[in-house]
Design a protein around this motif. Structure first.
Motif, mmCIF file in Angstrom:
data_model
loop_
_atom_site.group_PDB
_atom_site.id
_atom_site.type_symbol
_atom_site.label_atom_id
_atom_site.label_comp_id
_atom_site.label_asym_id
_atom_site.label_seq_id
_atom_site.Cartn_x
_atom_site.Cartn_y
_atom_site.Cartn_z
ATOM 1 N N VAL A 83 33.881 43.993 42.821
ATOM 2 C CA VAL A 83 32.928 42.893 42.963
ATOM 3 C C VAL A 83 31.667 43.184 42.149
ATOM 4 N N ILE A 84 31.180 44.420 42.224
ATOM 5 C CA ILE A 84 29.985 44.793 41.465
ATOM 6 C C ILE A 84 30.254 44.695 39.965
ATOM 7 N N LEU A 85 31.424 45.157 39.540
ATOM 8 C CA LEU A 85 31.796 45.062 38.125
ATOM 9 C C LEU A 85 31.805 43.604 37.662
ATOM 10 N N GLU A 86 32.401 42.730 38.441
ATOM 11 C CA GLU A 86 32.488 41.320 38.059
ATOM 12 C C GLU A 86 31.116 40.655 38.028
ATOM 13 N N GLN A 87 30.260 40.976 39.007
ATOM 14 C CA GLN A 87 28.941 40.355 39.056
ATOM 15 C C GLN A 87 28.035 40.844 37.932
ATOM 16 N N CYS A 88 28.123 42.127 37.604
ATOM 17 C CA CYS A 88 27.343 42.641 36.473
ATOM 18 C C CYS A 88 27.803 41.989 35.171
ATOM 19 N N SER A 89 29.114 41.818 35.028
ATOM 20 C CA SER A 89 29.653 41.165 33.833
ATOM 21 C C SER A 89 29.147 39.730 33.731
ATOM 22 N N TRP A 90 29.162 39.028 34.859
ATOM 23 C CA TRP A 90 28.717 37.633 34.870
ATOM 24 C C TRP A 90 27.220 37.530 34.569
ATOM 25 N N ALA A 91 26.423 38.403 35.186
ATOM 26 C CA ALA A 91 24.977 38.385 34.934
ATOM 27 C C ALA A 91 24.681 38.622 33.460
ATOM 28 N N PHE A 92 25.450 39.511 32.845
ATOM 29 C CA PHE A 92 25.268 39.794 31.421
ATOM 30 C C PHE A 92 25.570 38.562 30.566
ATOM 31 N N CYS A 93 26.572 37.799 30.960
ATOM 32 C CA CYS A 93 27.004 36.659 30.149
ATOM 33 C C CYS A 93 26.125 35.419 30.318
ATOM 34 N N VAL A 94 25.363 35.340 31.407
ATOM 35 C CA VAL A 94 24.597 34.109 31.650
ATOM 36 C C VAL A 94 23.096 34.276 31.458
ATOM 37 N N TYR A 95 22.608 35.494 31.276
ATOM 38 C CA TYR A 95 21.152 35.674 31.299
ATOM 39 C C TYR A 95 20.440 34.979 30.142
ATOM 40 N N THR A 96 21.148 34.694 29.053
ATOM 41 C CA THR A 96 20.521 34.005 27.915
ATOM 42 C C THR A 96 20.656 32.487 28.004
ATOM 43 N N LYS A 97 21.406 31.988 28.978
ATOM 44 C CA LYS A 97 21.643 30.546 29.084
ATOM 45 C C LYS A 97 20.416 29.845 29.680
ATOM 46 N N GLU A 98 20.254 28.578 29.296
ATOM 47 C CA GLU A 98 19.093 27.823 29.760
ATOM 48 C C GLU A 98 19.456 26.596 30.582
ATOM 49 N N HIS A 99 20.727 26.201 30.552
ATOM 50 C CA HIS A 99 21.123 24.980 31.245
ATOM 51 C C HIS A 99 22.131 25.298 32.348
ATOM 52 N N GLU A 100 21.998 24.586 33.441
ATOM 53 C CA GLU A 100 22.818 24.842 34.618
ATOM 54 C C GLU A 100 24.304 24.725 34.320
ATOM 55 N N GLU A 101 24.678 23.700 33.547
ATOM 56 C CA GLU A 101 26.102 23.502 33.272
ATOM 57 C C GLU A 101 26.679 24.646 32.437
ATOM 58 N N ASP A 102 25.851 25.245 31.595
ATOM 59 C CA ASP A 102 26.318 26.373 30.786
ATOM 60 C C ASP A 102 26.500 27.633 31.630
ATOM 61 N N ILE A 103 25.682 27.761 32.665
ATOM 62 C CA ILE A 103 25.714 28.959 33.505
ATOM 63 C C ILE A 103 26.886 28.928 34.474
ATOM 64 N N PHE A 104 26.995 27.838 35.221
ATOM 65 C CA PHE A 104 27.954 27.815 36.319
ATOM 66 C C PHE A 104 29.356 27.401 35.890
ATOM 67 N N SER A 105 29.529 27.159 34.612
ATOM 68 C CA SER A 105 30.880 26.927 34.098
ATOM 69 C C SER A 105 31.552 28.232 33.681
ATOM 70 N N ILE A 106 30.800 29.326 33.727
ATOM 71 C CA ILE A 106 31.331 30.629 33.310
ATOM 72 C C ILE A 106 31.961 31.329 34.507
ATOM 73 N N ASN A 107 33.220 31.673 34.377
ATOM 74 C CA ASN A 107 33.960 32.356 35.436
ATOM 75 C C ASN A 107 33.731 33.865 35.322
ATOM 76 N N PRO A 108 33.298 34.528 36.413
ATOM 77 C CA PRO A 108 33.072 35.986 36.348
ATOM 78 C C PRO A 108 34.290 36.772 35.876
ATOM 79 N N LEU A 109 35.484 36.241 36.138
ATOM 80 C CA LEU A 109 36.701 36.954 35.745
ATOM 81 C C LEU A 109 36.923 36.942 34.239
ATOM 82 N N ASN A 110 36.185 36.082 33.537
ATOM 83 C CA ASN A 110 36.366 35.966 32.088
ATOM 84 C C ASN A 110 35.221 36.595 31.296
ATOM 85 N N CYS A 111 34.407 37.402 31.958
ATOM 86 C CA CYS A 111 33.198 37.933 31.317
ATOM 87 C C CYS A 111 33.349 39.361 30.795
#
Length: 296
Positions: free
Chosen positions: A150-178
């Protein structure tokens, strides 16, 4: 946008290790709770007093001289070693995670939505760390490693979304694909993901590790001794990953770095991280205690 933390902040506290600070000594009639750090002579005196009282003796001398050499065995010593290993890792992980929780809490970076949600995702992982350490204290190693994923997946997801600015860009990203993108920064993530996948998925190849047939009876071992080392490796690895990820994502708001450094125009992982050096010492201690337990 302001980022508010719950007033009842959840910290990795000493409540986890209270069980390990004390132990019970005595006999089937009377037990005493005593600090594990108490001198052995004191512990033997207490046991002698309890047994002398049970037998109706007025003095502990006879009981002490005749039986005290049998009261602390090799098994007791191995148990104490295992507890010390756990307490060492508990304190180490707890100190690092709490330090970085404080860092997250005091950051001033509420302008970009990506940073806000990354910060929230990483901050809430404190409960996951606490759950892992609590499960480890109960020797539930397989369950602990599941939460490390779980920690691995959440760190991966946080890394992939931190540069995003729009909600749809952030929450469309699946942690399993990061994981693929996360590995460009935290290179050990791929190896750690493979390791955890192999350990937490019960496959036919590992059946002999937890299932035996003795005298026509099926014996299930819920947490084989081999899982102990793997679990310690996992919690130390995800702690290193967690701290590294926070430093990288919030590098523009941090002055002092322990896990990453600026190389030319990019921030990269320190190859020789102090955390990893000490973690390897802890892992050597765990490996040695397991070998002693197997060959006793």
């Amino acid at each position: 946008m302001d980022f508010d933390f719950d007033e009842e902040r959840f910290r990795i506290t000493d409540s986890i290790d209270q069980t390990y600070n004390y132990k019970k000594i005595g006999d089937f009639q009377t037990e005493v709770l005593i600090s594990r750090n108490s001198p052995i002579r004191l512990q033997k005196n207490i046991i002698a007093a309890i047994k002398a009282y049970s037998l109706g003796y007025k003095s502990i001398d006879y009981v002490y001289k005749k039986y005290s050499d049998y009261w602390f065995t090799d098994s007791d010593s191995l148990e104490e070693t295992n507890i010390k290993n756990y307490m060492d890792v508990l304190d180490y992980v707890k100190n690092y995670v709490n330090t970085f929780l404080d860092l997250l809490e005091n950051l001033d970076c509420n302008e970009k939505l990506g940073l806000i949600v990354s910060r929230a995702a990483l901050y809430r992982l404190q409960s996951t760390f606490k759950s892992i350490l609590l499960l480890m204290s109960r020797n539930q190693y397989l369950e602990s490693m599941n939460l490390c994923r779980v920690i691995l997946e959440q760190c991966s997801w946080a890394f992939c979304v931190y540069t995003k600015e729009h909600e749809e860009d952030i929450f469309s990203i699946n942690p399993l694909n990061c994981l693929k993108d996360f590995k460009t920064f935290y290179t050990p993530a791929g190896r750690l993901n493979g390791f955890l996948s192999n350990r937490v998925h019960i496959s036919p190849e590992v059946t002999p590790e937890y299932l035996q047939i003795i005298n026509n009876k099926i014996i299930v071992t819920f947490n084989p001794i081999s899982y102990r080392y793997d679990c310690y490796y996992s919690i130390l690895s995800v702690t290193d990953m967690y701290c590294s990820t926070i430093e990288y994502i919030f590098r523009d708001f941090i002055n002092k770095f322990y896990f990453v450094y600026k190389y030319e125009k990019e921030f990269v992982l320190f190859k020789e991280r102090e955390f990893v050096t000490q973690a390897n010492i802890f892992l050597d201690n765990v490996r040695n205690s397991i070998n002693n337990e197997i060959h006793r």
